[in-house]
Scaffold this motif. Structure first.
Motif, PDB file in Angstrom:
ATOM      1  N   ALA A 146     -16.007   6.137  35.906  1.00 17.50           N
ATOM      2  CA  ALA A 146     -16.393   4.720  35.899  1.00 17.50           C
ATOM      3  C   ALA A 146     -15.211   3.865  35.453  1.00 17.50           C
ATOM      4  O   ALA A 146     -14.366   4.302  34.670  1.00 17.50           O
ATOM      5  N   ARG A 147     -15.179   2.639  35.951  1.00 21.69           N
ATOM      6  CA  ARG A 147     -14.170   1.671  35.514  1.00 21.69           C
ATOM      7  C   ARG A 147     -14.841   0.638  34.607  1.00 21.69           C
ATOM      8  O   ARG A 147     -15.940   0.174  34.892  1.00 21.69           O
ATOM      9  N   TYR A 148     -14.154   0.291  33.523  1.00 24.38           N
ATOM     10  CA  TYR A 148     -14.641  -0.789  32.672  1.00 24.38           C
ATOM     11  C   TYR A 148     -13.560  -1.860  32.572  1.00 24.38           C
ATOM     12  O   TYR A 148     -12.380  -1.600  32.831  1.00 24.38           O
ATOM     13  N   PHE A 149     -13.972  -3.070  32.178  1.00 20.41           N
ATOM     14  CA  PHE A 149     -13.106  -4.230  32.299  1.00 20.41           C
ATOM     15  C   PHE A 149     -13.006  -4.955  30.960  1.00 20.41           C
ATOM     16  O   PHE A 149     -13.798  -5.857  30.663  1.00 20.41           O
ATOM     17  N   PRO A 150     -12.026  -4.565  30.141  1.00 20.55           N
ATOM     18  CA  PRO A 150     -11.905  -5.158  28.802  1.00 20.55           C
ATOM     19  C   PRO A 150     -11.598  -6.650  28.859  1.00 20.55           C
ATOM     20  O   PRO A 150     -10.847  -7.127  29.712  1.00 20.55           O
ATOM     21  N   SER A 151     -12.175  -7.372  27.932  1.00 22.08           N
ATOM     22  CA  SER A 151     -11.970  -8.811  27.842  1.00 22.08           C
ATOM     23  C   SER A 151     -10.625  -9.128  27.191  1.00 22.08           C
ATOM     24  O   SER A 151     -10.056  -8.320  26.451  1.00 22.08           O
ATOM     25  N   ARG A 152     -10.155 -10.356  27.425  1.00 23.63           N
ATOM     26  CA  ARG A 152      -8.967 -10.841  26.740  1.00 23.63           C
ATOM     27  C   ARG A 152      -9.285 -11.241  25.297  1.00 23.63           C
ATOM     28  O   ARG A 152      -8.385 -11.460  24.491  1.00 23.63           O
ATOM     29  N   ASN A 153     -10.570 -11.348  24.976  1.00 24.34           N
ATOM     30  CA  ASN A 153     -10.967 -11.655  23.601  1.00 24.34           C
ATOM     31  C   ASN A 153     -10.828 -10.419  22.720  1.00 24.34           C
ATOM     32  O   ASN A 153     -10.601  -9.305  23.211  1.00 24.34           O
ATOM     33  N   ARG A 154     -10.985 -10.624  21.431  1.00 13.57           N
ATOM     34  CA  ARG A 154     -10.911  -9.528  20.479  1.00 13.57           C
ATOM     35  C   ARG A 154     -12.137  -9.545  19.587  1.00 13.57           C
ATOM     36  O   ARG A 154     -12.672 -10.616  19.255  1.00 13.57           O
ATOM     37  N   THR A 201     -11.162  -2.641  20.176  1.00 20.26           N
ATOM     38  CA  THR A 201     -10.761  -3.991  19.781  1.00 20.26           C
ATOM     39  C   THR A 201     -11.243  -5.074  20.731  1.00 20.26           C
ATOM     40  O   THR A 201     -11.167  -6.257  20.401  1.00 20.26           O
ATOM     41  N   GLN A 202     -11.729  -4.694  21.917  1.00 21.17           N
ATOM     42  CA  GLN A 202     -12.073  -5.690  22.921  1.00 21.17           C
ATOM     43  C   GLN A 202     -13.523  -5.546  23.384  1.00 21.17           C
ATOM     44  O   GLN A 202     -13.985  -4.419  23.628  1.00 21.17           O
ATOM     45  N   PRO A 203     -14.235  -6.651  23.505  1.00 23.29           N
ATOM     46  CA  PRO A 203     -15.510  -6.596  24.246  1.00 23.29           C
ATOM     47  C   PRO A 203     -15.212  -6.494  25.741  1.00 23.29           C
ATOM     48  O   PRO A 203     -14.065  -6.357  26.139  1.00 23.29           O
ATOM     49  N   MET A 204     -16.255  -6.578  26.551  1.00 19.68           N
ATOM     50  CA  MET A 204     -16.082  -6.472  27.999  1.00 19.68           C
ATOM     51  C   MET A 204     -16.231  -7.845  28.668  1.00 19.68           C
ATOM     52  O   MET A 204     -16.934  -8.718  28.180  1.00 19.68           O
ATOM     53  N   GLU A 205     -15.538  -7.989  29.799  1.00 20.33           N
ATOM     54  CA  GLU A 205     -15.723  -9.186  30.602  1.00 20.33           C
ATOM     55  C   GLU A 205     -17.128  -9.187  31.211  1.00 20.33           C
ATOM     56  O   GLU A 205     -17.794  -8.156  31.294  1.00 20.33           O
ATOM     57  N   HIS A 206     -17.561 -10.369  31.659  1.00 19.00           N
ATOM     58  CA  HIS A 206     -18.869 -10.492  32.303  1.00 19.00           C
ATOM     59  C   HIS A 206     -18.738 -10.077  33.770  1.00 19.00           C
ATOM     60  O   HIS A 206     -18.797 -10.885  34.695  1.00 19.00           O
ATOM     61  N   ILE A 207     -18.532  -8.785  33.958  1.00 18.20           N
ATOM     62  CA  ILE A 207     -18.395  -8.158  35.262  1.00 18.20           C
ATOM     63  C   ILE A 207     -19.455  -7.067  35.323  1.00 18.20           C
ATOM     64  O   ILE A 207     -19.725  -6.417  34.304  1.00 18.20           O
TER      65      ILE A 207
END
Length: 540
Positions: free
Chosen positions: A374-382, A415-421
């Motif tokens: 699976a691919r996940y998409f880390p957010s630019r936020n922390r 350290t990162q949440p995920m983007e809304h993807i």
């Protein structure tokens, strides 16, 4: 794929189209409507989809060759939007005559393709003599008939066309004029066989409806499973609520004393703006490889949804919750902790909030690797530092809880949440995570509203757990995130609609006031119907 606006019809006669429709035989399409000098002739198609346009262009060209008895075969090309047909170079003159007659009767677009050119040539209307200038010696021609929906919101153009390749005889073989995905040569005197549609585009799976993606006549050399093929099923799961349902409102009111944070019970979180209908349309248009769609609800059924067609099903909270005492719940974290209990759910699935949409054709490879990772998409936020604090939002509190558990188990800090993807999930990873962290999982399941002790099972925890156990890896994709409670919402929606250059987008709403909602709805109604004009098969 392009947005079409302010279209003026300059012709009004109707004519039979040169392609066949798998449901209804020969289709009657509106006559070409000249949009602009650049676009040329465009045919109006009901029920338009990118995959339908692709198949219509292929079948039209194939029919032209069949009328003059030219043998041809489907080639596994290197692009997913269009198709490729191979013919023997010896038939060039008859092939070109058939193409010329067809495009004279039904004007389209033509490109002479130079496989060695750094960029593709611009398509030219077949009415323009310049389009035919170099066809006599062309190794490859790209042929298309542009299509738009009756509301003229979509323009499906040359990229959905069919490439005509002239293969040269060399001894006992026919040799390709350019590279494809499989081979440079096929047997010159070999016969054709049927090949599954998924072999010819990554936008197609074995579960794509047959009329949109029929098996194609091809050569045996193309019937191989490649290392980069995805042949496993992928399902889609939504969570949905009708916040206007009186029975649901009564259940919510009885449990409302557990609310701990204003955002948790914000009415905006439960408003149904018909997003689900259009998100499902986005799958029908742009991800037709999805096998099944599951809509998880609290004994509710969207008014527009048909339950008598295969491919979509309601999964109730009562069905998926392992502990009935956790119901009713109004906490998305709680509901998400039980998604892997859906009966029949595939190992690989995408989890959508109903405000997430596919924005243009994407392949399953955007979410999973061919070996199933699976691919996940880390957010630019922390994620904020430190333990959970009373001032944390529910989202930050859950991320901190995720971090603490994963650090304790794996010695690694997220350290990162995920983007809304849309979240690409492995069912086995969620099942295992529930077994490995039973107390935290049960606590989240039992939280009727978001609580400071929650995990965020799908949007973070299960993804990182899969990554730390070798079943997920970071990825990236073009996406957009729009918060609805902004003053320039109309402009942002217009840019998104005009560009159509995002793989996915999210229209999130957690903070709108009742005064905002009516004005927003008018904008959203127009946006949804123009971005996703074609109803899915699941609508009444």
């Amino acid at each position: 794929m392009t947005a079409v606006s302010d279209v003026a019809a300059r012709r009004s006669a109707s004519t039979d189209s040169p392609w066949q429709d798998g449901h209804h035989g020969t289709r009657r399409s509106a006559a070409p409507t000249t949009l602009t000098a650049e676009h040329g002739d465009v045919y109006v198609e009901p029920d338009l989809t990118p995959l339908g346009a692709r198949e219509a262009n292929r079948s039209a060209l194939s029919a032209l060759l069949d009328t003059v008895g030219i043998p041809h075969f489907a080639v596994r090309g290197t692009v997913d939007h269009g198709t490729v047909i191979g013919v023997d170079e010896e038939h060039r003159e008859s092939v070109l005559q058939a193409v010329f007659r067809g495009l004279s009767q039904f004007p389209g677009h033509l490109t002479v393709v130079d496989p060695d050119a750094p960029r593709p040539a611009k398509p030219v209307s077949s009415r323009d003599p310049r389009a035919w200038r170099d066809v006599a010696t062309a190794r490859v021609l790209q042929i298309s008939w542009y299509r738009t929906d009756p509301g003229r919101h979509l323009l499906l153009g040359h990229e959905y066309g069919c490439a005509l390749e002239f293969w040269q005889r060399q001894g006992a073989h026919l040799v390709a004029p350019r590279a494809n995905r499989i081979t440079w040569a096929v047997a010159a005197d070999g016969g054709n066989v049927k090949g599954a549609a998924r072999l010819f585009s990554r936008f197609v799976s074995d579960w794509t409806p047959e009329p949109l993606a029929p098996a194609l006549s091809t050569r045996p050399e193309f019937l191989v499973n490649c290392a980069d093929d995805i042949a496993f099923p992928v399902d889609a799961v939504y969570t949905w609520v009708d916040g206007n349902d009186p029975a649901w409102q009564q259940r919510k009111a009885q449990a409302k004393g557990e609310v701990y944070h204003a955002e948790s019970a914000s009415d905006a979180r439960f408003i149904s703006r018909d997003e689900l209908r259009y998100s499902v349309r986005s799958l029908h248009l742009f991800a037709p490889w999805i096998r099944n769609i599951y809509v998880v609800t609290d004994d509710q059924v969207p008014a527009w949804m048909r339950e008598d067609v295969p491919g979509i099903r309601i999964a109730t909270h009562r069905e998926i919750f392992r502990n009935p005492e956790d119901l009713p719940t109004f906490n998305s974290h709680s509901i998400e902790s039980q998604l892997h209990h859906i009966q029949g759910l595939a190992e690989h699935f995408l989890y959508f909030n109903d405000d997430m949409f596919i924005g243009r054709p994407v392949a399953p490879h955007a979410f999973f690797t061919p070996n199933g990772t699976a691919r996940y998409f880390p957010s630019r936020n922390r994620i904020p530092q430190g333990p959970v604090a009373e001032t944390d939002s529910p989202v930050d509190a859950a991320c901190k809880n995720n971090r603490a558990l994963l650090k304790e188990r794996f010695g690694k800090v997220i350290t990162q949440p995920m983007e809304h993807i849309p979240y690409a999930l492995r069912r086995s990873a969620m099942e295992e995570a529930e077994r490995e962290f039973p107390e935290a999982w049960a606590r989240t399941s039992a939280s009727r509203f978001r609580a400071m002790t929650d995990l965020s099972p799908t949007s973070s925890f299960a993804l990182y757990y899969a990554a730390m156990t070798g079943r997920a890896q970071p990825g990236s994709m073009p996406f957009a995130y729009l918060q609805l409670a902004v003053p320039d919402l109309a402009d942002r929606l217009q840019r998104l609609r005009d560009g159509r250059d995002r793989d996915t987008f999210c229209l999130n709403d957690a903070f709108s006031t009742p005064e905002d909602i009516e004005a927003q709805q008018e904008l959203l109604d127009d946006f949804f119907t123009s971005y996703f004009p074609t109803p899915s098969p699941y609508e009444r």
